[in-house]
Design an enzyme around this catalytic site. Structure first.
Site, PDB file in Angstrom:
ATOM      1  N   CYS A 244       0.832  -1.207   0.000  1.00  0.00           N
ATOM      2  CA  CYS A 244       0.000   0.000   0.000  1.00  0.00           C
ATOM      3  C   CYS A 244       0.871   1.264   0.000  1.00  0.00           C
ATOM      4  CB  CYS A 244      -0.989  -0.039   1.166  1.00  0.00           C
ATOM      5  SG  CYS A 244      -2.371   1.096   0.906  1.00  0.00           S
TER       6      CYS A 244
ATOM      7  N   HIS B 255      -3.683  -5.360   1.045  1.00  0.00           N
ATOM      8  CA  HIS B 255      -3.110  -5.604   2.373  1.00  0.00           C
ATOM      9  C   HIS B 255      -3.189  -7.089   2.751  1.00  0.00           C
ATOM     10  CE1 HIS B 255      -2.445  -1.497   3.867  1.00  0.00           C
ATOM     11  NE2 HIS B 255      -3.518  -1.164   3.188  1.00  0.00           N
TER      12      HIS B 255
ATOM     13  N   GLU C  70      -1.580  -8.635   4.957  1.00  0.00           N
ATOM     14  CA  GLU C  70      -1.446  -8.810   6.413  1.00  0.00           C
ATOM     15  C   GLU C  70      -2.798  -8.748   7.109  1.00  0.00           C
ATOM     16  OE1 GLU C  70      -0.763  -6.127   4.755  1.00  0.00           O
ATOM     17  OE2 GLU C  70      -1.077  -4.290   5.901  1.00  0.00           O
TER      18      GLU C  70
END
Lengths: 221, 79
Positions: free
Chosen positions: A87, A197, A199
């Site tokens: 990002c 993202h 994660e």
């Protein structure tokens, strides 16, 4: 597998990234402040996390890309250090010149925060080697400037060299990026940048765990 | 010494903000607006008094930070 997560003023996704790396690699990453001039000795992977470094002033990632720690990241990336930008991190490594092109305002001018579907276009990278070529994973995006653009010649080259790592599944491109590009790697394959993202799609609380395999790939790389 | 720097998007780079402004102008009743491109403007105050040296420095500033030459052009004007 020694990892480091870079921290700039305005970054806000570093804890998610630290947790994701901790859980998958079993080791706690070093969090490295932007004014440091050297990465910890023995660092195998640098992750530049998401957020809004320097409030997105001037251009997203522009000021962070010129901070002291990035000089060391650039020097070591040239020698093969693995770098993953997520990002704002993708914007930072691209502004730093580690990846070609630029990330500009989403085509419809809206900040997008939603789940998208990504196709693994290259499963030979350090972040995709545990995934199946062409397989599809769900992953959240949250950005206002993720519209990837690059000149026609470079686009042709990165497509031809298999350097598009992640592509938004047709019809799910959230930002107008050229060729539905969600993530790319550099020529040597040791620098990867992506807008989504991963994660945030690795545990039950996230709703899905599609991106666990991405982090597991780090162990094999 | 004062410098003015204008940063504009290169031709062919989409400018959704410029497009939105263009549409807004149209809906406000301004007819005949064929296009709007949005850019940035900077004023930089320099201690340097030598014009040639200032120009060299400003060019470096633009190349290294103020403009992203992948997508933007810049123009420097020294007062």
């Amino acid at each position: 597998m020694n990892s480091a997560v870079l921290l700039f003023p305005g970054i806000n996704r570093e804890h998610d990234m630290v947790l994701a790396l901790q859980r998958t690699t079993g080791k706690t990453p070093h969090v490295v402040w932007h004014t440091d001039t050297n990465l910890p000795a023995g660092t195998d992977l640098v992750v530049v996390p998401g957020g809004f470094s320097y409030g997105d002033y001037l251009r997203c990632g522009a000021i962070a890309a010129r901070s002291p720690i990035m000089a060391d990241v650039k020097a070591k990336a040239a020698k093969g250090l693995k770098v993953l930008g997520v990002c704002n991190g993708f914007q930072i490594v691209t502004e730093a010149g580690l990846l070609p092109g630029a990330l500009v305002r989403n085509a419809d001018l809206k900040f997008v925060c939603k789940e998208v579907r990504l196709r693994i276009e290259n499963n030979q990278t350090f972040f995709t080697n545990k995934t199946a070529q062409g397989s599809i994973v769900s992953c959240p995006v949250a950005h206002g400037e993720g519209n990837y653009i690059v000149d026609a010649e470079t686009l042709k080259r990165i497509e031809g060299e298999g350097r598009v790592v992640f592509r938004y599944v047709e019809g799910t491109n959230p930002n107008g990026a050229m060729n539905d590009i969600a993530g790319i790697c550099n020529e040597a394959g040791n620098v990867i940048g992506m807008m989504p993202h991963p994660e945030n799609m690795i545990e039950a609380l996230h709703g899905k765990q599609d991106c666990v395999t991405l982090f597991e790939s780090l162990l094999a790389a | 010494m004062k410098a003015k720097i204008k940063v504009t998007l290169k031709n062919g780079v989409l400018d959704p903000q410029g497009k939105a402004i263009e549409h807004a102008l149209g809906s406000m009743g301004f007819s005949g607006v064929n296009g709007v491109r949005q850019g940035k403007f900077f004023e930089v105050e320099l201690a340097e008094t030598d014009k040639a040296k200032a120009e060299v420095m400003l060019k470096q500033m633009c190349e290294k930070l103020i403009a992203n030459t992948v997508i933007e052009n810049y123009a420097i004007e020294l007062a």
